[in-house]
Design a protein around this motif. Sequence first.
Motif, PDB file in Angstrom:
ATOM      1  N   VAL A  11      43.645  38.457  38.364  1.00 20.93           N
ATOM      2  CA  VAL A  11      44.568  39.400  39.054  1.00 20.93           C
ATOM      3  C   VAL A  11      45.558  38.396  39.590  1.00 20.93           C
ATOM      4  CG1 VAL A  11      44.803  41.003  40.788  1.00 20.93           C
ATOM      5  CG2 VAL A  11      42.709  41.125  39.507  1.00 20.93           C
ATOM      6  N   GLY A  12      46.730  38.754  39.136  1.00 20.49           N
ATOM      7  CA  GLY A  12      48.126  37.975  39.692  1.00 20.49           C
ATOM      8  C   GLY A  12      48.599  37.092  38.677  1.00 20.49           C
ATOM      9  N   SER A  14      51.461  35.335  38.489  1.00 23.37           N
ATOM     10  CA  SER A  14      52.580  34.162  38.900  1.00 23.37           C
ATOM     11  C   SER A  14      51.939  32.840  38.525  1.00 23.37           C
ATOM     12  CB  SER A  14      52.498  34.436  40.383  1.00 23.37           C
ATOM     13  OG  SER A  14      53.664  33.369  40.899  1.00 23.37           O
ATOM     14  N   HIS A  37      54.125  42.913  39.668  1.00 26.20           N
ATOM     15  CA  HIS A  37      55.552  42.704  39.235  1.00 26.20           C
ATOM     16  C   HIS A  37      55.804  43.054  37.812  1.00 26.20           C
ATOM     17  CE1 HIS A  37      55.943  39.959  42.892  1.00 26.20           C
ATOM     18  NE2 HIS A  37      56.241  41.232  43.475  1.00 26.20           N
ATOM     19  N   ALA A  46      58.571  27.276  44.231  1.00 33.73           N
ATOM     20  CA  ALA A  46      58.045  25.926  43.866  1.00 33.73           C
ATOM     21  C   ALA A  46      59.185  25.352  42.970  1.00 33.73           C
ATOM     22  CB  ALA A  46      56.481  25.843  43.450  1.00 33.73           C
ATOM     23  N   SER A  48      58.848  21.380  42.975  1.00 30.27           N
ATOM     24  CA  SER A  48      58.568  19.810  42.833  1.00 30.27           C
ATOM     25  C   SER A  48      57.097  19.880  42.172  1.00 30.27           C
ATOM     26  CB  SER A  48      58.639  18.860  44.013  1.00 30.27           C
ATOM     27  OG  SER A  48      57.429  19.498  44.915  1.00 30.27           O
ATOM     28  N   LEU A 139      45.512  45.775  40.137  1.00 28.43           N
ATOM     29  CA  LEU A 139      44.241  46.016  40.444  1.00 28.43           C
ATOM     30  C   LEU A 139      44.214  47.168  41.595  1.00 28.43           C
ATOM     31  CD1 LEU A 139      41.140  44.813  40.195  1.00 28.43           C
ATOM     32  CD2 LEU A 139      41.722  43.710  42.198  1.00 28.43           C
ATOM     33  N   GLY A 174      47.451  35.601  45.522  1.00 30.74           N
ATOM     34  CA  GLY A 174      48.610  34.886  46.499  1.00 30.74           C
ATOM     35  C   GLY A 174      47.889  34.947  47.805  1.00 30.74           C
ATOM     36  N   PHE A 227      65.059  23.584  55.237  1.00 27.73           N
ATOM     37  CA  PHE A 227      65.232  22.652  54.197  1.00 27.73           C
ATOM     38  C   PHE A 227      66.195  23.300  52.996  1.00 27.73           C
ATOM     39  CE2 PHE A 227      61.446  24.570  52.472  1.00 27.73           C
ATOM     40  CZ  PHE A 227      61.526  24.368  51.066  1.00 27.73           C
ATOM     41  N   VAL A 307      41.753  31.416  43.431  1.00 30.75           N
ATOM     42  CA  VAL A 307      42.823  30.360  42.975  1.00 30.75           C
ATOM     43  C   VAL A 307      43.893  30.350  43.687  1.00 30.75           C
ATOM     44  CG1 VAL A 307      41.535  29.735  41.075  1.00 30.75           C
ATOM     45  CG2 VAL A 307      43.166  31.252  40.893  1.00 30.75           C
ATOM     46  N   PRO A 316      55.716  24.185  52.532  1.00 28.83           N
ATOM     47  CA  PRO A 316      56.191  23.578  51.424  1.00 28.83           C
ATOM     48  C   PRO A 316      56.470  22.050  51.669  1.00 28.83           C
ATOM     49  CG  PRO A 316      57.894  25.144  52.444  1.00 28.83           C
ATOM     50  CD  PRO A 316      56.665  25.258  53.140  1.00 28.83           C
ATOM     51  N   GLY A 319      55.633  19.463  48.899  1.00 18.88           N
ATOM     52  CA  GLY A 319      55.360  20.173  47.516  1.00 18.88           C
ATOM     53  C   GLY A 319      53.982  20.418  47.042  1.00 18.88           C
ATOM     54  N   GLY A 321      51.457  23.124  47.350  1.00 20.22           N
ATOM     55  CA  GLY A 321      50.981  24.351  47.370  1.00 20.22           C
ATOM     56  C   GLY A 321      51.046  24.934  45.780  1.00 20.22           C
ATOM     57  N   ASN A 323      51.065  22.993  43.089  1.00 17.26           N
ATOM     58  CA  ASN A 323      50.285  21.786  42.786  1.00 17.26           C
ATOM     59  C   ASN A 323      48.798  21.811  42.847  1.00 17.26           C
ATOM     60  OD1 ASN A 323      52.167  19.699  41.405  1.00 17.26           O
ATOM     61  ND2 ASN A 323      53.343  20.245  43.218  1.00 17.26           N
TER      62      ASN A 323
HETATM   63  C1  FAD Z   1      60.431  28.238  49.803  1.00 11.12           C
HETATM   64  C2  FAD Z   1      59.107  27.541  49.081  1.00 11.12           C
HETATM   65  C3  FAD Z   1      59.363  26.374  48.354  1.00 11.12           C
HETATM   66  C4  FAD Z   1      57.994  25.959  47.591  1.00 11.12           C
HETATM   67  N1  FAD Z   1      58.014  24.699  47.275  1.00 11.12           N
HETATM   68  C5  FAD Z   1      56.895  24.291  46.565  1.00 11.12           C
HETATM   69  C6  FAD Z   1      57.099  23.111  45.538  1.00 11.12           C
HETATM   70  O1  FAD Z   1      58.084  22.502  45.386  1.00 11.12           O
HETATM   71  N2  FAD Z   1      55.815  22.786  44.928  1.00 11.12           N
HETATM   72  C7  FAD Z   1      54.659  23.636  45.150  1.00 11.12           C
HETATM   73  O2  FAD Z   1      53.660  22.986  44.434  1.00 11.12           O
HETATM   74  N3  FAD Z   1      54.633  24.689  45.982  1.00 11.12           N
HETATM   75  C8  FAD Z   1      55.761  24.980  46.532  1.00 11.12           C
HETATM   76  N4  FAD Z   1      55.778  26.179  47.094  1.00 11.12           N
HETATM   77  C9  FAD Z   1      54.360  27.171  47.118  1.00 11.12           C
HETATM   78  C10 FAD Z   1      54.104  27.814  45.951  1.00 11.12           C
HETATM   79  O3  FAD Z   1      55.449  28.533  45.668  1.00 11.12           O
HETATM   80  C11 FAD Z   1      53.103  28.550  46.017  1.00 11.12           C
HETATM   81  O4  FAD Z   1      51.922  27.758  46.221  1.00 11.12           O
HETATM   82  C12 FAD Z   1      52.758  29.193  44.484  1.00 11.12           C
HETATM   83  O5  FAD Z   1      53.581  30.175  44.316  1.00 11.12           O
HETATM   84  C13 FAD Z   1      51.266  30.183  44.682  1.00 11.12           C
HETATM   85  O6  FAD Z   1      51.123  30.581  43.505  1.00 11.12           O
HETATM   86  P1  FAD Z   1      49.953  31.823  43.155  1.00 11.12           P
HETATM   87  O7  FAD Z   1      50.148  32.043  41.640  1.00 11.12           O
HETATM   88  O8  FAD Z   1      48.680  31.357  43.783  1.00 11.12           O
HETATM   89  O9  FAD Z   1      50.624  33.094  44.229  1.00 11.12           O
HETATM   90  P2  FAD Z   1      51.768  33.845  44.041  1.00 11.12           P
HETATM   91  O10 FAD Z   1      53.031  33.143  43.534  1.00 11.12           O
HETATM   92  O11 FAD Z   1      51.979  34.518  45.551  1.00 11.12           O
HETATM   93  O12 FAD Z   1      51.152  35.056  43.299  1.00 11.12           O
HETATM   94  C14 FAD Z   1      50.220  36.263  43.288  1.00 11.12           C
HETATM   95  C15 FAD Z   1      50.661  37.153  42.390  1.00 11.12           C
HETATM   96  O13 FAD Z   1      49.733  37.982  42.615  1.00 11.12           O
HETATM   97  C16 FAD Z   1      50.146  39.510  42.485  1.00 11.12           C
HETATM   98  N5  FAD Z   1      49.302  40.373  42.941  1.00 11.12           N
HETATM   99  C17 FAD Z   1      48.966  40.320  44.194  1.00 11.12           C
HETATM  100  N6  FAD Z   1      48.076  41.609  44.446  1.00 11.12           N
HETATM  101  C18 FAD Z   1      47.974  42.028  43.290  1.00 11.12           C
HETATM  102  C19 FAD Z   1      47.126  43.142  42.654  1.00 11.12           C
HETATM  103  N7  FAD Z   1      46.616  43.879  43.554  1.00 11.12           N
HETATM  104  N8  FAD Z   1      47.333  43.602  41.267  1.00 11.12           N
HETATM  105  C20 FAD Z   1      48.007  42.820  40.639  1.00 11.12           C
HETATM  106  N9  FAD Z   1      48.935  41.767  40.967  1.00 11.12           N
HETATM  107  C21 FAD Z   1      48.727  41.401  42.390  1.00 11.12           C
HETATM  108  C22 FAD Z   1      51.684  39.270  43.129  1.00 11.12           C
HETATM  109  O14 FAD Z   1      52.605  40.308  42.732  1.00 11.12           O
HETATM  110  C23 FAD Z   1      52.048  37.756  42.839  1.00 11.12           C
HETATM  111  O15 FAD Z   1      52.971  37.730  41.833  1.00 11.12           O
HETATM  112  C24 FAD Z   1      56.836  26.749  47.681  1.00 11.12           C
HETATM  113  C25 FAD Z   1      56.873  27.874  48.347  1.00 11.12           C
HETATM  114  C26 FAD Z   1      58.019  28.520  49.129  1.00 11.12           C
HETATM  115  C27 FAD Z   1      58.060  29.830  49.782  1.00 11.12           C
END
Ligand code: FAD
Length: 542
Positions: A11-12, A14, A37, A46, A48, A139, A174, A227, A307, A316, A319, A321, A323
């Motif tokens: 689920v998710g 991204s 989405h 993200a 870096s 979900l 997320g 930043f 995860v 951030p 960098g 998160g 990774n």
């Molecule tokens: C400004 C900024 C800069 C950053 N820079 C860096 C960087 O340089 N390097 C780095 O490593 N990290 C960086 N990060 C952190 C990084 O963006 C996150 O750690 C990363 O996106 C997490 O990914 P994820 O897939 O775990 O979660 P998310 O990207 O939050 O994805 C979760 C997904 O789950 C989906 N979802 C949620 N609930 C449901 C449901 N019930 N059914 C279906 N789908 C669902 C959402 O729509 C979403 O797309 C940065 C963050 C920010 C805000």
Amino acid sequence: MHEREIPVLIVGGSLVGLTTSLLLSARGVPNLVVERHRGTAIHPRAASFHQRSMEIFRSVGLQQEIEEAAAREFVQGGAIVSVESLSGKELKYFFKSYNEGVEDLSPTSRLFITQVGLEPIIRRRAASLGAEHRYSTELVSFEQSSDGVRAIIRPRDGGDEELIHAQYLVAADGAHSSIRQRLGIPMLGRGSFAHCVTIYFRADVRPMLRGRNLSVVYVNHPTLLGFFRFSIEGDSGFLAVFVTSDADGSNRTTDIAAGATMERCVEYVRTALGCGPEVPIEIENVQPWHAQAGWAERFSDGRVLLVGDAAHVMPPTGGFGGNTGIADAHNLAWKLAAVLDGSAGPGLLATYDAERRPAAALTVEQAYTRYVLRVDSTLPQDDLAPPLDDASIELGIVYHSAAVAPSVADPAAPPLDDPRTPSGRLGTRLPHIPITWNGATASLLDVANDSLVLLAGPEGGAWVNAADAVAQKLGVRLRAYRVGPDADLVADAQAFTQATGIGPGGVVLVRPDGVLAWSAADPVADPTGAVAAIMRQILCRD
Ligand SMILES: Cc1cc2nc3c(=O)[nH]c(=O)nc-3n(C[C@H](O)[C@H](O)[C@H](O)COP(=O)(O)OP(=O)(O)OC[C@H]3O[C@@H](n4cnc5c(N)ncnc54)[C@H](O)[C@@H]3O)c2cc1C
């Protein structure tokens, strides 16, 4: 209701959900991703990506494609600097050049590429390996039993609900993870410390860059902490704002999102750029988010595994998160594959929490330390984790679990391994050593990415001979190679034995995620028995 069976439901869709899908697909595990989405990321977030993440993408053949896409987005190898404003005084360089000093530690480089650029590459490769990705689908609910997970999913366009029967559910949903919340798993750590905004803007910043290649620019202005990142053309970028105040420090606020009108956002960008009204600034988008530092109390619950941001959130700074989430996916994928194909016992999945939770907690604290030291030095510093070396956080994580022998941490040992001086500490990543393999130049890391592997010293032929017998006896894949000047893997023998801590007749056992699981410094009387016993332990077969 339509029903469907799939070994793993993610689920998710991204960054981390897609990476989990890719790595499972690369191991032949059918998986279904549902994402609310309509498609992959539309905001850069993200950018870096550390060497370990690039090594993981290299292991599935994506290094070159990602490097080429990254070069279209950013001039690589820029600096990370703190300034009063972009036009004003430079305060401190954290990195003069992003890869300085780490070039020899990996066959990859730290890279800047946005989630907008990276996610479609991961998605395409996972789909080409058989993964199914359903966007605009969410979900709705799930329940688990000792046999599996029943989940209801629903297309957002109003189509029919579907019942999914999965063996395992991966929560990659997320920071606000509804799955984590439904399981009642609390977050530990420091919680939220700023309600920030990321302001996406267009403005010609080239005159203010003055030819500098700046990958990340921290702004430490008397009235604003935040930043910047800029586009390769220098005509757009984003500013993340954490704190604002009056010039004398009064009226300080960390709730930026509450008052982020368009006019105020223009003002923030102007202040951080250090320019007057002669520079036109156009705001394209404003995204609110919480700067937090925390990790889930447990990363698994029965057949559900957390995860990425569902399991840990961090500022951030550094960098880390995304990774850290990629490292979760890598740690989990081979374990799920091994449990699902019966080569490992279900206990192997318990090592996911045992390994990744401490690693994530350490990384969250390091990101928070960097937030305080690089961004907001007014925050209390007496309880900060001392800053650790970046390369060691990125490449020197040490795991302690039943999937590493010995599984108990030595309290006197440092928390991280220094990848510049690898010693073969168990639970760490196999070090990068240049090799020649089947006549081609490669890295030792390339050998250990799709099964357990025995790597023996130049005089360790008996270990290699034992591998087939062990593989047959246990019904698992196990490959074996000698490493040395006249061996299967041609390399400097001393470099290999020193970096793995074994003698010329010794051996290391490497997991499919490139982690050193066990070693024997010297030959033993019964190598088949010794390897079989340790394989049973590592795979939680008993
Ligand atoms: C400004 C900024 C800069 C950053 N820079 C860096 C960087 O340089 N390097 C780095 O490593 N990290 C960086 N990060 C952190 C990084 O963006 C996150 O750690 C990363 O996106 C997490 O990914 P994820 O897939 O775990 O979660 P998310 O990207 O939050 O994805 C979760 C997904 O789950 C989906 N979802 C949620 N609930 C449901 C449901 N019930 N059914 C279906 N789908 C669902 C959402 O729509 C979403 O797309 C940065 C963050 C920010 C805000």
